[in-house]
Design a protein around this motif. Structure first.
Motif, PDB file in Angstrom:
ATOM      1  N   PRO A  53       0.829  -1.200   0.000  1.00  0.00           N
ATOM      2  CA  PRO A  53       0.000   0.000   0.000  1.00  0.00           C
ATOM      3  C   PRO A  53       0.863   1.249   0.000  1.00  0.00           C
ATOM      4  O   PRO A  53       2.005   1.221   0.471  1.00  0.00           O
ATOM      5  CB  PRO A  53      -0.793  -0.124   1.307  1.00  0.00           C
ATOM      6  CG  PRO A  53       0.103  -0.927   2.205  1.00  0.00           C
ATOM      7  CD  PRO A  53       0.839  -1.888   1.323  1.00  0.00           C
ATOM      8  N   THR A 247      -6.033   0.519   6.298  1.00  0.00           N
ATOM      9  CA  THR A 247      -5.450  -0.790   6.582  1.00  0.00           C
ATOM     10  C   THR A 247      -5.676  -1.780   5.448  1.00  0.00           C
ATOM     11  O   THR A 247      -5.135  -2.880   5.501  1.00  0.00           O
ATOM     12  CB  THR A 247      -6.055  -1.368   7.873  1.00  0.00           C
ATOM     13  OG1 THR A 247      -7.478  -1.460   7.738  1.00  0.00           O
ATOM     14  CG2 THR A 247      -5.729  -0.480   9.064  1.00  0.00           C
ATOM     15  N   GLU A 248      -6.476  -1.401   4.448  1.00  0.00           N
ATOM     16  CA  GLU A 248      -6.718  -2.289   3.315  1.00  0.00           C
ATOM     17  C   GLU A 248      -6.273  -1.607   2.024  1.00  0.00           C
ATOM     18  O   GLU A 248      -6.070  -0.386   1.990  1.00  0.00           O
ATOM     19  CB  GLU A 248      -8.204  -2.667   3.214  1.00  0.00           C
ATOM     20  CG  GLU A 248      -9.122  -1.593   2.647  1.00  0.00           C
ATOM     21  CD  GLU A 248      -9.549  -0.552   3.662  1.00  0.00           C
ATOM     22  OE1 GLU A 248     -10.419   0.286   3.336  1.00  0.00           O
ATOM     23  OE2 GLU A 248      -9.007  -0.561   4.787  1.00  0.00           O
ATOM     24  N   LEU A 249      -6.099  -2.410   0.980  1.00  0.00           N
ATOM     25  CA  LEU A 249      -5.725  -1.863  -0.326  1.00  0.00           C
ATOM     26  C   LEU A 249      -6.921  -1.148  -0.945  1.00  0.00           C
ATOM     27  O   LEU A 249      -8.056  -1.609  -0.843  1.00  0.00           O
ATOM     28  CB  LEU A 249      -5.259  -2.973  -1.267  1.00  0.00           C
ATOM     29  CG  LEU A 249      -3.969  -3.717  -0.905  1.00  0.00           C
ATOM     30  CD1 LEU A 249      -3.666  -4.781  -1.953  1.00  0.00           C
ATOM     31  CD2 LEU A 249      -2.800  -2.767  -0.771  1.00  0.00           C
ATOM     32  N   THR A 333       1.497  -8.219   0.991  1.00  0.00           N
ATOM     33  CA  THR A 333       1.120  -7.163   1.931  1.00  0.00           C
ATOM     34  C   THR A 333       0.289  -7.746   3.067  1.00  0.00           C
ATOM     35  O   THR A 333      -0.219  -8.863   2.974  1.00  0.00           O
ATOM     36  CB  THR A 333       0.304  -6.057   1.229  1.00  0.00           C
ATOM     37  OG1 THR A 333      -0.841  -6.642   0.595  1.00  0.00           O
ATOM     38  CG2 THR A 333       1.136  -5.349   0.190  1.00  0.00           C
ATOM     39  N   THR A 335      -3.022  -6.840   4.861  1.00  0.00           N
ATOM     40  CA  THR A 335      -4.201  -5.982   4.782  1.00  0.00           C
ATOM     41  C   THR A 335      -5.276  -6.513   5.721  1.00  0.00           C
ATOM     42  O   THR A 335      -5.379  -7.717   5.945  1.00  0.00           O
ATOM     43  CB  THR A 335      -4.758  -5.933   3.350  1.00  0.00           C
ATOM     44  OG1 THR A 335      -5.116  -7.262   2.929  1.00  0.00           O
ATOM     45  CG2 THR A 335      -3.736  -5.362   2.388  1.00  0.00           C
TER      46      THR A 335
END
Length: 756
Positions: A53, A247-249, A333, A335
Motif C-alpha cells: 500500500p 489498513t486495506e488496499l 502485503t 491488509t
C-alpha cells in the motif's frame, strides 16, 4: 486542459546523487528497512514495479529506489502526481530522477454550482438532474462528478453525456447506500433496505452539493512509459492512485494493466515482467520505526491477454490483468478490513509467541498475513468470536494500566528485583541523559518545527482527500522535508554565532588566540551535527528505558501489582487458547502448516516452555531447534531491549549498540542483504535469520516433485545467466547486482521453499 511540460529524461549521476543524499535521512528516520525476496527482481529487461500500500507519500518511492539499487543495481522511473511535480523541491528532484508526471482528475476538483439529485434511482440510476446548476459550463464529457466525502470516502463516477445545464448522464451509476442516500435524501435505517417506493427522492430533499473534475489526457504519460520499457528500463507505479493511511488496499487503477498490455502489444518479445512489491510498515509515520519491503514472484503477462487487447477487447483484457496484479499484491502485503481487526491480529500474534523469542521482521509480516487470512476465513466461527472478545478485553486492560504486552512479565519479579531494576535503570537513564540533552536542546527547534508542520500538512491532506482517514501518510514525508531544510540552516546559525563569539572575546577566553576563525567554522559544521546524531542514537535507548519505568512503578504499588499479576495469569491462559485455536484451524487453512511452522508450539506434549528467567538470559535451544530465552518483544516485533524488563542487567540489542556503524548506509561497506546472507544464525541457513534448518514440505506426488525440480532448475539457470553476464561485462563495472542475484543461493532456496 492545462498544457503539459516536456518530460525530462533520467540523469544517472543525478539519480545516484539524490539517492545517496536522501538515504542518509532514511537511515536516521527508520530503525530498520528489511528487503525480502529481492533475488526475485529481474536484473535485466523491462520491468514494471507495482507497489502497495502507498502509506508514506514521498518516502515509499525513496525506500524502493534505494533497496532496488542496492539489491539489483537498477534505477526506476516513477510515476508521480503532477501536483507534486509543481512543488519546487520535490519536483526538482523528481525531474532529475526521471519521474513521469501523471495528471489526476481528483487533484483538480472544483465545487459545482447548485445542487444535484437522482430523480429515478430504480429505473434510471445514471440520470442526474440539477437545481441551479451549470453543467454545460463547468462539466465536460469524460470528467468526474464527485459527491461530498463521508467517513473519509467520496464516491465519484465519469460523465458520459451532458444534456443541458440541469441534466447529465453518467457512465456508471453511483454504488453504495451512502451515495444513494446523498442523491435521494433517504438512508437505510436499522440496517434494513427500504422498499422500492421509498428509494425515490424525498419530497423535501433539495439535492446535495458536489464537485467536478476535468478529463485528463494521459497520452504523453503512456508514451513516456512505453519508451522507457522498450529501452529495457524500469517503471514504478503505485496502482492505488495516491497515498493513504487505510489498513486495506484501495481499488487498483487500470493504468498499470494498460501500460503492460500496450507495451507488449507494440513489442511482444520484450520480455516485460511485472514485479509486485509490498510496503509493510510498523508505525509508518513515527520516528525510528521499521519496514519490510517484500518482492513477489515476477508476473508474465499471458499471450492470450495481449491478443485480446490487440483485437479490441481492451476492457476485458485490462480487467483480467488487473485482477492478477491485485492478487499478487495481496500476497506480499498485510491488509485488514479495519484498524480494530489489525490491532486484534497484532495482539493474537504476540500471544501466539509466548516464549518471547525474537522474530525477524519478515517472519512477523508473514505471520501477520497468515493470521489475517485465517481470521477473514473463520471470523464467524464461535471459537473465533469468543477468542476475539477475550483478546479485546485483554487489550483494554493493558490500555487501562498503561503497559504493553511484553511488560506484563514484570509481574513475576520479586520486590527486591523490581527495586534493583528500577534503581539500575534510573541510573542508566541519568548517564544517557548526559549524552542526550546537549543534542536535544540544540535540535529542539527542528523537532518542534517538524511536529507542527507535519500535523498541519496532515490536516490539509485529509481535508483535500476522499480516501484518507487521518492523513498520517504524509507525516513522515513532511518530517523529512522540514528537517532537510531546517537542520542545515540551524547548524549554520549555530556556527555563525560560535564564530562571532570567538571573534568577539575568544569564547570568554577559552579559545586560544592562535586558532583561526576558519577552523572554528569547520569545527562548528562538524561538531553540531555530530552532537545531534549522538543524541538521536543515545536518546533512542533512553526512551526505551523511560517506557519501561511505569510497569516497574506499578509493581511496587500493592494494588496495581496484584492487578498486574492477575493480568499475567490471564495472558498465559489466553496464549494457550490462541495457540490451540491456531493449531486446530491452521492445518485446514494451510496444508503445510506443520511442516513449515513459523513458531514452535510451546504447549507441545502439554508442557508450556516458560521463557528463561531474567536472571539467566543465556539462550537455550528447545527440542524443535528454535532459540528461546531471548528478550520479550515489542508490539512491532522488536526486542524489548534495554527497557523491556527482560533482564535486571538490561539488554542492548544490535540496533541500539554503537559498534554497528557499518550498518548505517553512509558508512556501509556492503548492502544489508549481503551481510545478512553471510551470517548464519542459530544453526539456520545462511541468510535465513534465526530460522533453523528444516526439510522441504512432504512430496506426496509426481506433480510436487516436478514443481520442486522446476524451481531448482530455474534458480540454477538464473545463476548461470548472472555469471555469464558478469564475465562479459568484466570486473571493472561498479554494480550492486552481486548483492542479491536470482541464483540458487541458500537465501533464495529458503524463500522459494514456502512456495513448494
Amino acid at each position: 486542459m492545462a498544457k503539459r511540460k516536456e518530460l525530462v529524461p533520467m540523469v544517472p549521476w543525478a539519480y545516484d546523487l539524490i539517492l545517496w543524499t536522501l538515504s542518509i535521512l532514511i537511515d536516521l528516520f527508520f530503525r530498520e528497512v528489511h528487503p525480502r525476496g529481492s533475488w526475485k527482481v529481474p536484473r535485466r529487461g523491462p520491468v514494471i514495479f507495482v507497489v502497495a500500500p502507498h502509506a508514506n507519500q514521498f518516502v515509499d518511492p525513496l525506500i524502493l529506489m534505494r533497496v532496488i539499487k542496492m539489491e539489483a543495481g537498477r534505477r526506476i522511473a516513477w510515476l508521480i502526481a503532477e501536483k507534486s511535480m509543481r512543488r519546487k523541491f520535490v519536483g526538482g528532484m523528481a525531474k532529475a530522477a526521471g519521474a513521469v508526471p501523471v495528471g489526476r482528475a481528483l487533484d483538480s476538483t472544483k465545487p459545482g454550482t447548485g445542487k444535484i439529485y437522482l430523480p429515478d434511482p430504480k429505473n434510471d440510476p445514471t440520470l442526474i438532474r440539477g437545481v441551479g446548476t451549470q453543467f454545460e459550463k463547468e462539466c465536460e464529457v469524460g470528467g468526474l462528478l464527485v459527491l461530498p466525502s463521508v467517513n473519509g470516502t467520496a464516491s465519484n463516477t465519469d460523465i458520459l453525456e451532458i444534456h443541458g445545464n440541469e441534466e447529465i448522464r453518467l457512465k456508471k451509476e453511483f454504488k453504495g447506500d451512502v451515495a444513494l442516500g446523498q442523491l435521494t435524501g433517504r438512508r437505510k435505517e436499522n440496517g434494513n433496505t427500504k422498499e422500492d417506493g421509498d428509494t425515490e427522492k424525498a419530497q423535501d430533499f433539495e439535492g446535495t452539493s458536489y464537485k467536478v473534475a476535468p478529463k485528463v489526457d494521459q497520452s504523453k504519460v503512456y508514451d513516456a512509459v512505453f519508451e522507457r520499457l522498450h529501452s529495457g528500463g524500469c517503471v514504478g507505479i503505485f496502482p492505488e492512485g495516491g497515498s493513504h493511511d487505510r489498513t486495506e488496499l484501495l481499488p487498483l487503477k487500470p493504468g498499470v494493466a494498460i501500460m503492460a498490455l500496450g507495451s507488449l502489444a507494440a513489442d511482444p518479445d520484450s520480455g516485460l515482467k511485472i514485479v509486485p512489491c509490498g510496503m509493510n510498515y510498523f508505525h509508518a509515520h513515527k520516528f525510528r520505526s521499521r519496514a519490510v519491503v517484500e518482492f513477489g514472484t515476477p508476473l508474465e503477462v499471458p499471450k492470450e491477454l495481449v491478443d485480446l487487447y490487440t483485437k479490441g477487447e481492451r476492457r476485458e483484457a485490462t480487467r483480467q490483468l488487473l485482477e492478477t496484479v491485485y492478487q499478487a499484491l495481496v500476497a506480499v502485503t498485510v491488509t485488514s478490513p479495519d484498524y480494530d481487526t489489525l490491532m486484534l491480529i497484532q495482539a493474537a500474534r504476540r500471544l501466539y509467541n509466548p516464549t518471547g523469542k525474537k522474530l525477524p521482521l519478515p517472519m512477523i509480516v508473514e505471520l501477520n498475513r497468515r493470521l489475517v487470512k485465517g481470521y477473514t476465513h473463520y471470523k464467524d466461527d464461535p471459537r473465533i468470536v469468543q477468542l476475539k472478545k477475550n483478546v479485546n478485553a485483554y487489550n483494554k486492560q493493558l490500555w487501562l494500566l498503561g503497559v504493553r504486552d511484553h511488560q506484563v512479565e514484570y509481574a513475576k519479579f520479586s520486590i527486591i528485583e523490581v527495586v534493583f531494576t528500577l534503581i539500575y535503570r534510573l541510573g542508566k537513564l541519568a548517564v544517557l541523559s548526559i549524552g542526550t540533552l546537549p543534542g536535544l536542546i540544540l535540535f529542539a527547534p527542528v523537532f518542534i518545527a517538524t511536529k507542527i508542520i507535519s500535523i498541519r500538512k496532515s490536516r490539509e491532506a485529509l481535508a483535500a482527500s476522499t480516501v484518507k482517514l487521518q492523513g498520517r501518510d504524509v507525516m513522515a514525508t513532511w518530517k523529512l522535508l522540514v528537517a532537510m531544510a531546517f537542520a542545515p540552516a540551524l547548524y549554520w546559525t549555530y556556527t555563525i554565532l560560535l564564530t562571532w563569539w570567538t571573534y568577539r572575546n575568544r569564547v570568554q577566553g577559552y579559545v586560544p588566540e592562535w586558532v583561526p576563525l576558519w577552523m572554528v567554522v569547520i569545527f562548528g559544521m562538524v561538531v553540531f551535527p555530530s552532537i545531534t546524531f549522538a543524541a538521536l542514537r543515545i536518546g533512542e535507548s533512553g526512551m526505551d528505558i523511560v517506557k519501561s519505568l511505569r510497569p516497574l512503578a506499578l509493581s511496587l504499588n500493592p494494588t496495581s501489582a496484584n492487578t498486574l499479576h492477575k493480568l499475567r495469569e490471564k495472558r498465559a491462559t489466553l496464549s494457550r487458547e490462541v495457540t490451540e485455536v491456531i493449531n486446530t484451524l491452521g492445518p485446514e487453512m494451510f496444508p503445510d502448516f506443520d511442516s513449515n511452522r513459523i513458531i514452535a508450539d510451546p504447549f507441545r506434549d502439554g508442557v508450556f516452555q516458560e521463557p528463561t528467567s531474567p536472571k539467566s538470559p543465556r539462550p537455550t535451544r528447545t527440542p524443535s531447534g528454535f532459540i528461546s530465552g531471548t528478550p520479550p518483544q515489542h508490539a512491532d516485533g522488536a526486542h524489548a531491549d534495554i527497557g523491556s524488563g527482560s533482564s535486571t542487567q538490561g539488554y542492548l540489542p544490535r540496533n541500539e549498540s554503537f559498534h554497528n556503524l557499518g550498518n548505517i548506509g553512509l558508512f556501509a561497506s556492503q548492502p544489508p542483504s549481503r551481510s545478512r546472507s553471510r551470517s548464519s544464525s542459530s544453526g539456520g541457513l545462511a541468510g535465513s535469520g534465526s530460522l533453523p534448518v528444516k526439510a522441504f514440505s512432504a512430496i506426496s506426488s509426481k506433480e510436487s516433485l516436478d514443481e520442486v525440480s522446476k524451481k531448482i532448475r530455474g534458480a540454477m539457470r538464473e545463476r548461470g545467466k548472472e555469471r555469464r553476464r558478469k564475465s562479459e561485462e568484466g570486473s571493472g563495472n561498479w554494480d550492486f547486482a552481486d548483492s542479491g542475484t536470482g541464483s540458487a543461493t541458500p537465501d533464495s532456496l529458503h524463500e522459494g521453499r514456502k512456495d513448494v
